[in-house]
Design a protein around this motif. Structure first.
Motif, PDB file in Angstrom:
ATOM      1  N   UNK A 247       6.458  -3.444  10.515  1.00 36.34           N
ATOM      2  CA  UNK A 247       5.613  -2.671   9.599  1.00 36.34           C
ATOM      3  C   UNK A 247       6.509  -1.665   8.901  1.00 36.34           C
ATOM      4  N   UNK A 248       6.528  -1.686   7.582  1.00 37.58           N
ATOM      5  CA  UNK A 248       7.355  -0.739   6.842  1.00 37.58           C
ATOM      6  C   UNK A 248       6.880   0.674   7.161  1.00 37.58           C
ATOM      7  N   UNK A 249       7.810   1.532   7.556  1.00 34.64           N
ATOM      8  CA  UNK A 249       7.402   2.805   8.168  1.00 34.64           C
ATOM      9  C   UNK A 249       6.760   3.769   7.196  1.00 34.64           C
ATOM     10  N   UNK A 250       6.885   3.526   5.888  1.00 33.64           N
ATOM     11  CA  UNK A 250       6.212   4.381   4.909  1.00 33.64           C
ATOM     12  C   UNK A 250       4.878   3.790   4.456  1.00 33.64           C
ATOM     13  N   UNK A 251       4.449   2.693   5.090  1.00 35.71           N
ATOM     14  CA  UNK A 251       3.213   2.021   4.700  1.00 35.71           C
ATOM     15  C   UNK A 251       2.391   1.666   5.938  1.00 35.71           C
TER      16      UNK A 251
ATOM     17  N   UNK B  90       0.833  -1.196   0.000  1.00 33.28           N
ATOM     18  CA  UNK B  90       0.000   0.000   0.000  1.00 33.28           C
ATOM     19  C   UNK B  90       0.870   1.249   0.000  1.00 33.28           C
ATOM     20  N   UNK B  91       0.276   2.367  -0.347  1.00 33.19           N
ATOM     21  CA  UNK B  91       0.990   3.636  -0.344  1.00 33.19           C
ATOM     22  C   UNK B  91       1.826   3.840  -1.587  1.00 33.19           C
ATOM     23  N   UNK B  92       2.465   4.998  -1.661  1.00 35.86           N
ATOM     24  CA  UNK B  92       3.200   5.401  -2.864  1.00 35.86           C
ATOM     25  C   UNK B  92       4.685   5.068  -2.827  1.00 35.86           C
ATOM     26  N   UNK B  93       5.208   4.739  -1.648  1.00 33.25           N
ATOM     27  CA  UNK B  93       6.639   4.473  -1.557  1.00 33.25           C
ATOM     28  C   UNK B  93       6.963   3.041  -1.991  1.00 33.25           C
ATOM     29  N   UNK B  94       8.162   2.832  -2.559  1.00 37.22           N
ATOM     30  CA  UNK B  94       8.551   1.487  -2.995  1.00 37.22           C
ATOM     31  C   UNK B  94       9.126   0.673  -1.836  1.00 37.22           C
TER      32      UNK B  94
END
Length: 473
Positions: A340-344, A54-58
């Protein structure tokens, strides 16, 4: 720098961090005939930024962070200069919540004490491993020393039985983290670095939110497009004359005065006998036999909603027993945990190392996702966690151009092997024909690889600058 009177042909094999850094340094110095041959259909090597979750970051299938981000780190300097570090986050694996198999969290005071013990022991092992080797007159690997010193430390802990049992579980989890950090099973790994090199560099470890691809693209910016050729797998390097010939699988042939080889240690170990004609000097073959490319993989899980937040941001699995009797049945015991990936919001990342990381590559993404979901249900004590909606797994061991994750020394170690391998292979007249670059020459898979590529480029720059000054050309 002024234009060189003679323009040598330099061919660089591999467009990973070392290869493109070497090319950029040569181009900046005025070398016009620089060519990078890359077997894959992309640049980056073990740096591979992809879209997932989810989200825009890879996310990063390979290199994940900048080690020791400070003024001396060339990769950090680039990331800072191009604004690639926002939002900024320092990684700290020991901020994880450590969970038991019964779904109960181990008390924080136990984790803090275990963490301090593990750090003391780890520091002692790194600083004494060379002395231990001398004392026992044989190569010592990390695991037996870590286990011996941890057992001694545990004997000094004054607490009841349940406290000690939880601490032992936590220490086993920390061993799993160390396997991921070092890159393999700890009984396969040794090091020969002097004591002073084990000083921890300030700065921690920092993520690049928008991906390592930003660093690669910045380095490539001033390299002419014609200087990069993708899908050019090199199959033979004929280096027994003053002009070297490089042959690729598609039948192309390239001539070079100098070749900088940045292929992974895993690839070189498998292919060196057929890749080099004539064969490499025996000392280089011996070093290749000694070095190893470790085995580490990542597991990405995307769900429809947050699984860890807001209660947890990362969890470590504290197994009752981390012994793997049968790799097919027990491989998942090498998973350190999930964060949890911090940008997602809905995407988790797990790490796995060693024999289990290699075995996992034989399983489908669907199988891996279901097993990991069951582990999360078990350790979080929540049977309602669904299977992930999407799974992404790195498979570095079976990647034909990589064959592993990042390098380590082994018990077959040859003293001084990294220095030996960094020395150029020369023609009878003494000119450097083949130069090796990559993380194996500098103990780091990202900025270390970059630095070694630059160092080998500097050798050629110095050579031709001297010839210009002497009026040779």
């Amino acid at each position: 720098m002024s234009i060189l009177r003679k323009q040598p042909n330099v061919v660089i094999i591999g467009a990973g961090m070392a290869g493109i850094s070497a090319a950029r340094r040569l181009v900046d110095a005025g070398f016009r005939n620089v060519l990078i041959l890359e077997a894959a259909d992309r640049i980056g090597g073990r740096i591979h930024t992809v879209s997932f979750g989810d989200g825009n970051y890879p996310v990063e299938l390979g290199a994940n962070w900048i080690h020791a981000p400070n003024a001396q780190n060339s990769t950090f300097q680039i990331a800072e200069a191009i604004g690639a570090l926002q939002p900024y986050r320092i990684y700290n694996s020991m901020s994880s919540r450590f969970l038991r198999e019964d779904g109960v969290e181990i008390r924080r005071e136990i984790i803090k004490e275990a963490f301090h013990i593990f750090n003391r022991v780890q520091d002692k092992v790194y600083r004494t491993i060379i002395n231990e080797r001398t004392k026992h007159n044989r190569i010592i690997t990390l695991e037996p020393l870590l286990c011996e010193y941890l057992e001694k430390e545990l004997q000094n802990v004054k607490a009841d039985g349940s406290y000690i049992q939880d601490m032992q579980k936590a220490l086993k989890a920390m061993m799993n983290f160390r396997r991921c950090y070092e890159g393999d099973e700890l009984d396969r790994i040794t090091w020969e670095k002097p004591e002073e090199e084990y000083n921890i560099t300030e700065g921690g470890e920092v993520h690049i939110p928008g991906g390592y691809c930003q660093i690669l693209n910045h380095i490539m910016k001033l390299i002419p497009k014609k200087s990069l050729m993708l899908k050019k797998e090199v199959v033979e390097i004929l280096w027994n004359s003053e002009i070297t010939e490089i042959k690729t699988r598609d039948g192309s042939t390239f001539k070079a005065d100098h070749v900088i080889v940045t292929s992974s240690i895993g690839y070189l170990k498998k292919h060196h006998e057929t890749l080099f004609n004539p064969k490499l000097p025996q000392i280089n073959i011996d070093v290749l036999t000694s070095l190893e490319l470790g085995r580490v993989n990542k597991i990405f899980l995307e769900f429809d909603q947050p699984i860890l937040a807001p209660t947890y941001h990362s969890v470590a699995f504290t197994w009752d027993d981390t012994t793997i009797e049968n790799i097919q049945n027990d491989w998942y015991k090498r998973i350190f945990g999930f964060e949890q990936i911090f940008t997602k919001n809905n995407t988790l990342l797990g790490w796995i190392a060693g024999d289990a990381a290699e075995y996992m590559e034989t399983l489908s993404n669907d199988e891996i996702g279901k097993i990991c979901a069951e582990l999360l249900r078990k350790f979080l004590g929540n049977r309602n966690i669904p299977n992930p909606k999407a799974v992404l797994v790195s498979r570095w061991c079976s990647n034909p151009y990589v064959l592993g994750a990042y390098f380590h020394q082994t018990k077959r170690m040859i003293p001084g092997e990294q220095v030996i391998f960094s020395e150029p292979i020369t023609t009878p007249s003494g000119g450097p024909v083949i130069l090796f670059a990559g993380e194996a020459l500098s103990n780091c898979c990202t900025h270390g690889a970059r630095d070694s590529g630059i160092q080998q480029a500097e050798r050629l720059i110095d050579l031709y600058m001297k010839k210009n000054i002497d009026g040779t050309f």
